[in-house]
Design an enzyme around this catalytic site. Structure first.
Site, PDB file in Angstrom:
ATOM      1  CG  HIS A 234       7.651 -29.399   2.385  1.00  0.00           C
ATOM      2  ND1 HIS A 234       8.228 -30.627   2.116  1.00  0.00           N
ATOM      3  CD2 HIS A 234       8.222 -28.963   3.534  1.00  0.00           C
ATOM      4  CE1 HIS A 234       9.087 -30.928   3.076  1.00  0.00           C
ATOM      5  NE2 HIS A 234       9.102 -29.933   3.947  1.00  0.00           N
TER       6      HIS A 234
ATOM      7  CE  LYS B  22     -11.196   2.608   1.754  1.00  0.00           C
ATOM      8  NZ  LYS B  22     -10.554   3.578   2.673  1.00  0.00           N
TER       9      LYS B  22
ATOM     10  CD  GLU C 188      -3.236   0.439   2.089  1.00  0.00           C
ATOM     11  OE1 GLU C 188      -4.208  -0.274   1.773  1.00  0.00           O
ATOM     12  OE2 GLU C 188      -3.070   0.890   3.242  1.00  0.00           O
TER      13      GLU C 188
END
Length: 410
Positions: free
Chosen positions: A284, A398, A255
């Site tokens: 793994h 938003k 950000e």
């Protein structure tokens, strides 16, 4: 007595952060733009935070926390590293089934709610809070952590007479873990928040003394050197208690440094994608592509200092070669050996690997990690010529969410 800082090593070639970026950092600090640097020294705020937490602990047996992003990731890191206490239930997803299960499983007789949003209008946080309020009832005490003077949550708290704590106006969400955002719920959980602040203060003091050669300065220089050439930054702690710290760093790095425009307004579309990993589990899975895939990644291995080494001992599994050498040696010894081996293997492959080595997982170390990585992130952004404090890219989503939900004015 000053705290000993954790160790940072980057054995590949890199240059110190440039003078221009260091000067701009100091200019921004003097202008009051870097409020996170002031948090360790805000004694009156921290006393008030601890007093409120202590008072609530006397009356309530569990604290439900509603927050998201910068209002939750740092707190998760603290609770995970410093001994997560089930007295605190952090909810950061507007999922009604999850919220109901958290309330049901807690079985609390005297619950309280802490709602955290600096702006006072974060949709997800307010939705979670409203659902908790519905499930727990209006008698559950509420603590609101938000802007000190403005915002809808600040207004509502005043109307309802709820207890409040401020987020300093010059402290952004992803830089707020050392404020009441992280410290209030952590104190309620029984975490020694003073040790976290002491660790952060030690890093800040080191930066003030040593400038670009400080711990934070060296991290910034090393990370900056591979920022453009290696578009993926893998952050890989070899302790599951620190995986939440890796997730916190991912938000901080993404950000702060993923920006379309530079400080002059030119389009640059810069950024380095962080990837939070778990060692040894991801040995793994993801290490395969780190080793044999494209050389587009830089890796930070976060590990603990050397532990006492045991020796193989005769025992039940001595006749099985794949187990005999592990007898008398702890799982921790294996885990730390794997951290060193992974770093060495990646370096042999040509991957730039830096190492953060901590003495142990505790509050002091967590404070050091928070302050060092926050400072290094801002330095990196300023060296890149971008604003590491804003986040314009998240605003459009938003607005569209508000429109979809029918919020007035959208």
């Amino acid at each position: 007595m000053s705290e000993k800082l954790f160790e940072f090593s980057a054995p590949y070639e890199w240059e110190p952060v440039g003078t221009e970026a260091m000067d701009l950092f100091e200019e921004w600090r003097l202008a009051g733009r870097l409020g996170f640097l002031d948090l360790p020294g805000m004694d009156s705020l921290h006393r008030r935070t601890e007093e409120l937490a202590g008072d609530l602990m006397d009356r309530c047996d569990i604290l439900f926390v509603a927050g998201i992003g910068g209002s939750s990731l740092g707190l998760r890191a603290v609770l995970s590293a410093c001994g997560e206490n089930r007295r605190v239930r952090l909810i950061d997803s507007p999922d009604s089934a999850l919220i109901a299960e958290e309330v049901r499983s807690a079985g609390a007789r005297n619950p309280a709610i802490c709602v955290i949003t600096k702006s006072g209008g974060t949709a997800e946080t307010l939705s979670i809070f409203m659902e908790l309020r519905r499930l727990l009832g209006p008698e559950a005490p509420v603590v609101a952590i938000t802007d000190p003077v403005k915002g809808s949550l600040r207004q509502l708290a005043a109307e309802k007479g709820w207890q409040t704590l401020p987020v300093p106006p010059n402290v952004g969400g992803r830089f707020s873990v050392l404020s009441p955002v992280g410290m209030f719920p952590a104190a309620f959980a029984g975490v020694d928040t003073g040790s976290i602040l002491r660790g952060a203060e030690a890093v800040e003091a080191d930066f003030n003394r040593n400038d670009r050669s400080s711990l934070a300065g060296r991290i910034a220089g090393a990370y900056l050197s591979r920022f453009s050439s290696h578009p993926v930054h893998v952050f890989m702690p070899y302790n599951d208690r620190l995986h939440q710290t890796a997730l916190w760093f991912a938000q901080l790095w993404a950000e702060s440094l993923g920006k379309a425009a530079n400080l002059r307004g030119d389009t640059v579309n810069t950024g380095q994608t962080p990837l939070a990993c778990r060692g040894p589990a991801d040995q793994h899975s993801l290490v395969q592509i780190f080793m044999e895939g494209p050389l587009d990644k830089t890796v930070t291995v976060l590990t603990e200092g050397p532990m006492p080494s045991g020796k193989p001992q005769p025992g039940e599994f001595s006749h099985i070669p794949s187990m005999a050498y592990l007898q008398g040696r702890s799982p921790d010894e294996l885990r730390l050996a794997e951290a060193s081996a992974t770093a060495e293997a990646l370096t042999e492959r040509g991957v730039p690997v830096s190492t953060i080595t901590i003495p142990e997982v505790n509050g002091v170390v967590m404070g050091q990690l928070f302050m060092a990585l926050e400072t290094a992130t801002v330095l990196t952004g300023l060296a890149l010529g971008i604003n590491p404090l804003d986040q314009p890219g998240v605003e459009r989503g938003k607005v569209l969410t508000y429109r979809a939900m029918g919020r007035e004015g959208h």
